[in-house]
Design a protein around this motif. Structure first.
Motif, short mmCIF file in Angstrom:
data_model
loop_
_atom_site.label_atom_id
_atom_site.label_comp_id
_atom_site.label_asym_id
_atom_site.label_seq_id
_atom_site.Cartn_x
_atom_site.Cartn_y
_atom_site.Cartn_z
N LEU A 43 57.06 35.34 -5.91
CA LEU A 43 56.37 34.11 -5.52
C LEU A 43 55.84 34.21 -4.10
N LEU A 44 54.52 34.01 -3.98
CA LEU A 44 53.88 34.03 -2.66
C LEU A 44 53.59 32.62 -2.16
N TRP A 45 53.16 31.75 -3.09
CA TRP A 45 52.70 30.42 -2.69
C TRP A 45 52.78 29.49 -3.89
N ALA A 46 53.21 28.28 -3.64
CA ALA A 46 53.23 27.25 -4.68
C ALA A 46 52.77 25.94 -4.05
N ASP A 47 52.09 25.14 -4.83
CA ASP A 47 51.54 23.89 -4.33
C ASP A 47 51.50 22.90 -5.49
N ALA A 48 51.82 21.66 -5.23
CA ALA A 48 51.75 20.64 -6.28
C ALA A 48 51.26 19.33 -5.69
N ILE A 54 41.62 29.09 -3.13
CA ILE A 54 42.54 30.09 -2.62
C ILE A 54 41.92 31.46 -2.78
N TYR A 55 42.22 32.30 -1.83
CA TYR A 55 41.83 33.70 -1.87
C TYR A 55 43.11 34.47 -1.65
N VAL A 56 43.49 35.28 -2.63
CA VAL A 56 44.73 36.05 -2.55
C VAL A 56 44.34 37.52 -2.55
N ALA A 57 44.70 38.21 -1.47
CA ALA A 57 44.37 39.63 -1.33
C ALA A 57 45.10 40.19 -0.11
N GLU A 58 45.16 41.48 -0.06
CA GLU A 58 45.78 42.14 1.10
C GLU A 58 45.07 41.76 2.40
N ASP A 59 43.75 41.57 2.32
CA ASP A 59 42.98 41.27 3.53
C ASP A 59 42.83 39.77 3.82
N ALA A 60 43.54 38.92 3.13
CA ALA A 60 43.41 37.47 3.32
C ALA A 60 43.58 37.04 4.78
N SER A 78 37.83 19.08 6.35
CA SER A 78 38.18 20.38 5.77
C SER A 78 39.10 21.14 6.70
N GLY A 79 39.79 22.10 6.12
CA GLY A 79 40.66 22.95 6.90
C GLY A 79 41.01 24.19 6.11
N VAL A 80 41.42 25.22 6.82
CA VAL A 80 41.78 26.48 6.17
C VAL A 80 42.94 27.11 6.92
N THR A 81 43.81 27.76 6.17
CA THR A 81 44.94 28.46 6.76
C THR A 81 45.24 29.71 5.93
N SER A 82 45.99 30.59 6.52
CA SER A 82 46.38 31.82 5.83
C SER A 82 47.90 31.96 5.92
N ILE A 83 48.51 32.20 4.78
CA ILE A 83 49.95 32.39 4.69
C ILE A 83 50.16 33.74 4.02
N GLY A 84 50.36 34.77 4.81
CA GLY A 84 50.49 36.12 4.24
C GLY A 84 49.23 36.53 3.51
#
Length: 150
Positions: free
Chosen positions: A45-50, A77-83, A101-107
């Protein structure tokens, strides 16, 4: 939505929710909205949202600490090594007039979100971001998925 990627894979996914058909004069007042995402990478599990809205939705949607009068929301969402390396690009692309709007990166997970009082303005901002981000990260034509043209 459930996503399970293996090493080296990547995905760009998202959605937009509109709370009522405003062009027809509808206002969503009561109901249930349930939206859940789970992203796994090599079964970890990398990320969960509800999002769970129930009952008097009008109060939730109007509350400044919740949706602040927004009639639509979107998430990508964009999931990749280079995220994490794409965060500055996403921040440059996300700004749009008429939406929050907003954007963040978690791993390995980059998450972008929008709120808008007008669904059409949000759709336009989301579409521009999607097309530009898709072009930048995958060198694919800057366009929306075909289903968005129905």
């Amino acid at each position: 939505s459930f996503i399970n990627l293996t090493s080296g894979a990547r995905i760009m996914a998202g959605e937009m929710l509109v709370f009522g058909r405003h062009a027809r004069g509808e206002r969503l007042t009561r109901g249930l909205v349930r939206d859940a995402w789970e992203v796994r990478y090599d079964n970890r599990l990398l990320w969960a949202d509800a999002l769970h809205l129930d009952g008097n939705l009008r109060i939730i949607l109007e509350n400044p600490a919740c949706f602040n009068g927004s009639r639509a929301c979107a998430m990508m969402i964009y999931v990749a090594e280079d995220a994490p390396l794409r965060l500055d690009l996403a921040r440059d692309l996300i700004a749009a007039e008429g939406v929050l709007s907003g954007v963040t990166s978690i791993g390995k997970v980059l998450v972008a979100r929008w709120l808008g009082r007008e669904a059409s303005a949000l759709r336009c901002a989301y579409g521009k971001f999607w097309a530009s981000f898709r072009k930048a990260v995958a060198d694919l034509p800057p366009m929306l998925p075909r289903i968005w043209h129905v």
